[in-house]
Design an enzyme around this catalytic site. Sequence first.
Site, PDB file in Angstrom:
ATOM      1  N   ARG A 178       0.849  -1.192   0.000  1.00 55.78           N
ATOM      2  CA  ARG A 178       0.000   0.000   0.000  1.00 55.78           C
ATOM      3  C   ARG A 178       0.889   1.249   0.000  1.00 55.78           C
ATOM      4  O   ARG A 178       1.991   1.250   0.561  1.00 55.78           O
ATOM      5  CB  ARG A 178      -0.908   0.012   1.233  1.00 55.78           C
ATOM      6  CG  ARG A 178      -1.881   1.176   1.240  1.00 55.78           C
ATOM      7  CD  ARG A 178      -2.918   1.007   2.342  1.00 55.78           C
ATOM      8  NE  ARG A 178      -3.799   2.171   2.384  1.00 55.78           N
ATOM      9  CZ  ARG A 178      -3.828   3.046   3.372  1.00 55.78           C
ATOM     10  NH1 ARG A 178      -3.036   2.917   4.424  1.00 55.78           N
ATOM     11  NH2 ARG A 178      -4.664   4.070   3.329  1.00 55.78           N
ATOM     12  N   HIS A 179       0.392   2.295  -0.597  1.00 61.41           N
ATOM     13  CA  HIS A 179       1.094   3.585  -0.596  1.00 61.41           C
ATOM     14  C   HIS A 179       1.256   4.107   0.839  1.00 61.41           C
ATOM     15  O   HIS A 179       0.572   3.661   1.768  1.00 61.41           O
ATOM     16  CB  HIS A 179       0.319   4.598  -1.437  1.00 61.41           C
ATOM     17  CG  HIS A 179      -1.088   4.807  -0.960  1.00 61.41           C
ATOM     18  ND1 HIS A 179      -1.409   5.605   0.118  1.00 61.41           N
ATOM     19  CD2 HIS A 179      -2.265   4.301  -1.410  1.00 61.41           C
ATOM     20  CE1 HIS A 179      -2.711   5.597   0.310  1.00 61.41           C
ATOM     21  NE2 HIS A 179      -3.257   4.805  -0.601  1.00 61.41           N
ATOM     22  N   GLY A 180       2.121   5.103   1.009  1.00 57.17           N
ATOM     23  CA  GLY A 180       2.292   5.742   2.306  1.00 57.17           C
ATOM     24  C   GLY A 180       1.177   6.733   2.591  1.00 57.17           C
ATOM     25  O   GLY A 180       0.244   6.905   1.793  1.00 57.17           O
ATOM     26  N   GLN A 181       1.287   7.401   3.730  1.00 59.54           N
ATOM     27  CA  GLN A 181       0.280   8.397   4.128  1.00 59.54           C
ATOM     28  C   GLN A 181       0.100   9.429   3.016  1.00 59.54           C
ATOM     29  O   GLN A 181       1.070   9.928   2.451  1.00 59.54           O
ATOM     30  CB  GLN A 181       0.702   9.100   5.408  1.00 59.54           C
ATOM     31  CG  GLN A 181      -0.339  10.087   5.919  1.00 59.54           C
ATOM     32  CD  GLN A 181       0.210  11.009   6.998  1.00 59.54           C
ATOM     33  OE1 GLN A 181       1.072  11.861   6.748  1.00 59.54           O
ATOM     34  NE2 GLN A 181      -0.275  10.834   8.217  1.00 59.54           N
TER      35      GLN A 181
ATOM     36  N   GLY B 267     -10.442   7.437  -2.238  1.00 60.22           N
ATOM     37  CA  GLY B 267     -10.926   6.723  -3.425  1.00 60.22           C
ATOM     38  C   GLY B 267     -10.238   7.224  -4.673  1.00 60.22           C
ATOM     39  O   GLY B 267      -9.026   7.169  -4.799  1.00 60.22           O
TER      40      GLY B 267
ATOM     41  N   GLU C   4      -7.826   2.839  -7.054  1.00 58.95           N
ATOM     42  CA  GLU C   4      -8.733   2.553  -5.945  1.00 58.95           C
ATOM     43  C   GLU C   4     -10.180   2.536  -6.415  1.00 58.95           C
ATOM     44  O   GLU C   4     -10.497   2.988  -7.518  1.00 58.95           O
ATOM     45  CB  GLU C   4      -8.519   3.601  -4.835  1.00 58.95           C
ATOM     46  CG  GLU C   4      -9.339   3.409  -3.562  1.00 58.95           C
ATOM     47  CD  GLU C   4      -9.099   2.088  -2.855  1.00 58.95           C
ATOM     48  OE1 GLU C   4      -9.539   1.046  -3.397  1.00 58.95           O
ATOM     49  OE2 GLU C   4      -8.526   2.087  -1.757  1.00 58.95           O
TER      50      GLU C   4
ATOM     51  N   GLU D 297      -2.139  13.047   1.514  1.00 59.56           N
ATOM     52  CA  GLU D 297      -2.703  14.314   1.987  1.00 59.56           C
ATOM     53  C   GLU D 297      -4.148  14.143   2.455  1.00 59.56           C
ATOM     54  O   GLU D 297      -4.596  14.821   3.384  1.00 59.56           O
ATOM     55  CB  GLU D 297      -2.627  15.368   0.880  1.00 59.56           C
ATOM     56  CG  GLU D 297      -1.198  15.786   0.552  1.00 59.56           C
ATOM     57  CD  GLU D 297      -1.091  16.569  -0.737  1.00 59.56           C
ATOM     58  OE1 GLU D 297      -2.098  16.657  -1.475  1.00 59.56           O
ATOM     59  OE2 GLU D 297       0.005  17.091  -1.015  1.00 59.56           O
TER      60      GLU D 297
END
Length: 197
Positions: free
Chosen positions: A7-10, A21, A82, A12
């Site tokens: 999964r991507h990081g945190q 989404g 997503e 915005e």
Amino acid sequence: MEILLIRHGQSEADILNVHEGRADFSLTELGIKQVQKMSKRVHNDFAPELIWSSTLKRAKETAIILAEEIGSELHFEDDLMEHNNGVLAGLSFEEAKKIPIPKYPHESVENGESHIEFRMRMEIIFSRIIVQSSSYKRIAIVAHGGVINNLLHSFLKMPIETEFGFYTGDSGIHLIEINEKGRYIRFLNDTNHIKKS
């Protein structure tokens, strides 16, 4: 073949408290640091030969950092985006309370896709990636929480409607394997790289 689901990081959106989404937010500074730590861990412990990635910014930025760290081939794929949450994308959680939530898996919010459509999209892209990557020993798929949840459901041949879900933290890693004997889960949602200083 071993398959890393990452999964991507945190992003915005996480600090703005809005529905993400299909809303196309970038990684935060913290998200970039999370991804850098994840990339070093993946490079050292289970480097993929090929990376597939969603084209949304937060995943794309994650995949680029990972590919640069490892020096592996990188392919972008729109179908790894997503869940299409339609009019909810980018709305604050408070504003979103005014939008009717679908009751059935075949229904969707305005301009969005249903849970059935989302799952079928994941079935198709997962099958395509496995076939097109068959010459590699290990690949990675960099995507989103909802995508990874559905890919794991697909991998385990679970029904569309189920009480069970798979959570993935920021820059979380899952490792699964397909071989001549069957399908195996090596580990799920490993985020130890961001717990270390």
